[in-house]
Structure formats: structure tokens, C-alpha cells
Design a protein around this motif. Structure first.
Motif, short mmCIF file in Angstrom:
data_model
loop_
_atom_site.label_atom_id
_atom_site.label_comp_id
_atom_site.label_asym_id
_atom_site.label_seq_id
_atom_site.Cartn_x
_atom_site.Cartn_y
_atom_site.Cartn_z
N VAL A 290 0.85 -1.19 0.00
CA VAL A 290 0.00 0.00 0.00
C VAL A 290 0.88 1.23 0.00
O VAL A 290 1.84 1.32 0.77
CB VAL A 290 -0.93 0.02 1.23
N CYS A 291 0.58 2.17 -0.89
CA CYS A 291 1.33 3.42 -0.97
C CYS A 291 0.45 4.55 -0.46
O CYS A 291 -0.62 4.81 -1.03
CB CYS A 291 1.78 3.70 -2.40
N VAL A 292 0.88 5.19 0.61
CA VAL A 292 0.16 6.31 1.20
C VAL A 292 0.80 7.60 0.71
O VAL A 292 2.02 7.76 0.75
CB VAL A 292 0.21 6.26 2.74
N PHE A 293 -0.02 8.53 0.26
CA PHE A 293 0.46 9.82 -0.21
C PHE A 293 0.09 10.90 0.80
O PHE A 293 -1.04 10.96 1.27
CB PHE A 293 -0.15 10.19 -1.57
N ALA A 294 1.06 11.75 1.10
CA ALA A 294 0.79 12.90 1.97
C ALA A 294 1.59 14.08 1.44
O ALA A 294 2.78 13.94 1.15
CB ALA A 294 1.17 12.60 3.42
N SER A 295 0.95 15.23 1.30
CA SER A 295 1.69 16.44 0.96
C SER A 295 2.65 16.76 2.09
O SER A 295 2.37 16.47 3.26
CB SER A 295 0.73 17.61 0.74
N ALA A 296 3.76 17.41 1.74
CA ALA A 296 4.75 17.73 2.76
C ALA A 296 4.26 18.79 3.74
O ALA A 296 4.82 18.96 4.81
CB ALA A 296 6.05 18.19 2.10
#
Length: 323
Positions: free
Chosen positions: A82-88
Motif C-alpha cells: 500500500v502506498c500512502v500519499f501525503a503532501s509535505a
């Protein structure tokens, strides 16, 4: 099924925020198995901070950057199921953020993407807060069949990405486009209101215009029947200013928020109008403005010019694209 989780963070000069995100990720009830930071030319302490947290650094040459391309490079470098994306420039509200965000992908094989709630920080822009309340309600949706989502706080199934890499040409909305294609293949989306993050936007007027302009260009590319006339833009701006003002008055903060409300809504719909007026391919010069927006009307800083290796001369932009 218990999955391995990779946290992927796109960034450019985010020293003021990325440490808070990575600290929050470390403190999760279910911390990520790895952190991958995709950097597109930071000249501040962003990479030093990320390295101190043990993040794997992926470098993207600014001249080749796009939102979808950066995500593809990050996933290629990651190892998680699973790849989780979060803006910095976001940070989790609770230590259960990742646990709740990832759960739908482990519990239901039909879910290709899960995304979480977003809220503004204290003293954030009032109108932006109203938008986030509309887009990210307080009630979860375990089986969403429309493509709205947002990669500032989302997780995808890696095996689905292998067949559906992100579009690297879109100027924005790569998340909506990806979700639309996943839905077309029979998958579903999940929205988790119990996986919130605080999304920090510290933008001047021109940056807000840029954001909505590039998103309108992308929206038109995804849905080619979409248009916006000048009259529609004015009507929508006025309508939303009035609605925001009424909401601010009910909350007893109208005088404090009035100027910001007008500023935000004018920038939003002026940018959207300009984006829908775009015809033909987007030039490299304009893409550079979208991805490395100046912090003032005077253009990018010397550090930002250095970050892109002087590959593009800001002064060469057409007059309308320098505004």
C-alpha cells in the motif's frame, strides 16, 4: 490481510512543515514501514530533515517534474503493498491516521483507493476551510462510486497502480483522473472521515490563481466538455463571497475574515476561468510557473531559480503568464 505500507511525500522547499508530518507518521499506532520523499530541487533544509527521519530520497529534475510523474517515481522506489500519499505541508490530527486510512484496502479487495478528511489549521483561510468542509465531510463513505479524491491524504493499492500508472502530462487532478480510471475497471473508493490531516496552505493571491488555473486545465483535459465563461466565473465568485460572508457572520468573525474571503474567491474563480480558456498544449514555461509558483508578483526567488537550474527564464513568460 496485513500489508506493508510506504509513505510517499512529494516536496519542494518544505522545511517549515515536513518535520511535523514525519514526526506524526513516526507516532502512529501503525507507523509506515518506510518513508519515500520525492524532492524536486529543494534548496532549504527539507532533505536534511527528511534524512534525519531515515527517509529514502528520490530526486526529480525540476525540468521534468509533474505531479503524476513524481508519484510514479515515488511508487517505483517504494516497496510497500500500500502506498500512502501525503503532501509535505500536512500533518495528522490523530495517531490512528494511518491505521484508519489503510484499513479499507486491507478489508475489501474491491477498494483501489482510500482517502481521508482534510481540515485547515487554526487561523487558516476561512473560504478554504469552507471548501474542505464541503469536499471532506464528517461522515465516512466505505464504497464511493464517484472519482473525487485528493492525494494530499490518500492510499492506493500498489497492484492496481502497476496497471494504472499516474498520468504524467496533466497539470493537476492526477488523483481524480486515476480514480476515474480505477472506477471504470470496476474498483471502488473509500472515504475515511476518521483519518484526518491538517492541510496548511500559505499562498499569496497569485499562487491561489495558479493552483486553480492548472487544475482547470487538467479538468478540461479529463472532461473535455467542461467550460467556464467570464459571466459564470463572476457569478460564482460573487455567490461564494456572499455565502462565505453569511457563514462568517453567523460565526461572529465577518470583519476579521471579509478581506480574505474576497481575496480567495476572486483568485479561485479568476484562476479557474483562465484555465478553462487554455487551448492547445501547455508550454514548458507555463508548467514551470505552475510547479514553481513565485511567492510574489516579482517572480521566483534566487533560490528557486537555482533549484530549477535556470532551465527556464521567468522573464521569457508572456505578460499574462507573469501575473
Amino acid at each position: 490481510m496485513v500489508s506493508t505500507v510506504s509513505l510517499i511525500v512529494r516536496c519542494f522547499n518544505e522545511e517549515a512543515h515536513i518535520g511535523r508530518l514525519l514526526t506524526g507518521a513516526q507516532r502512529q499506532t501503525r507507523p509506515p514501514d518506510e518513508v519515500v520523499v520525492v524532492d524536486s530541487g529543494s534548496t532549504d533544509a527539507t532533505l536534511a530533515i527528511a534524512s534525519a527521519f531515515g527517509a529514502k530520497i528520490v530526486h526529480v529534475r525540476p525540468g521534468t517534474f509533474s505531479f503524476g510523474g513524481a508519484l510514479n517515481r515515488g511508487i517505483e522506489a517504494a516497496t510497500g503493498d500500500v502506498c500512502v500519499f501525503a503532501s509535505a505541508h500536512v500533518y495528522p490530527v490523530y495517531d490512528s491516521w494511518l491505521e484508519h486510512l489503510v484499513a479499507p484496502l486491507e478489508e475489501d479487495d474491491a477498494i483501489a483507493l482510500s482517502y481521508g478528511r482534510q481540515v485547515i489549521p487554526a487561523h487558516g483561510q476561512f473560504s478554504e476551510g469552507r471548501l474542505l468542509e464541503q469536499w471532506f465531510p464528517q461522515t465516512s463513505n466505505p464504497r464511493q462510486r464517484d472519482p473525487f479524491c485528493n492525494n494530499a491524504n490518500a492510499a492506493i493499492r500498489r497492484e492496481v497502480w502497476r496497471d494504472l500508472p499516474y498520468d504524467e502530462d496533466l497539470t493537476g487532478l492526477e488523483d481524480l483522473h486515476w480514480a476515474k480510471r480505477a472506477l471504470d475497471r470496476g474498483y471502488a473508493l473509500a472515504y475515511r472521515a476518521d483519518a484526518p490531516i491538517v492541510h496548511v496552505h500559505e499562498e499569496v493571491f497569485s499562487q491561489i490563481v495558479n493552483r486553480y488555473r492548472r487544475e482547470a486545465i487538467a479538468h478540461k483535459a479529463i472532461y473535455d466538455d467542461q467550460e467556464m465563461s467570464a459571466a459564470q466565473a463572476v457569478r460564482l465568485a460573487v455567490q461564494n463571497v456572499v455565502l462565505d460572508a453569511l457563514a462568517a457572520r453567523r460565526q461572529g468573525c465577518l470583519w476579521a475574515e471579509a478581506r480574505g474571503i474576497v481575496r480567495f474567491r476572486l483568485a479561485q474563480f479568476y484562476g479557474a476561468y483562465r484555465g478553462f480558456r487554455q487551448h492547445g498544449p501547455v508550454s514548458q514555461l507555463l508548467r514551470w510557473r505552475f510547479y514553481y509558483p513565485p511567492k510574489s508578483a516579482g517572480g521566483p526567488s534566487q533560490e528557486d531559480q537555482s533549484a530549477v537550474g535556470n532551465i527556464i527564464n521567468y522573464d521569457e513568460l508572456p505578460a499574462e503568464d507573469r501575473r
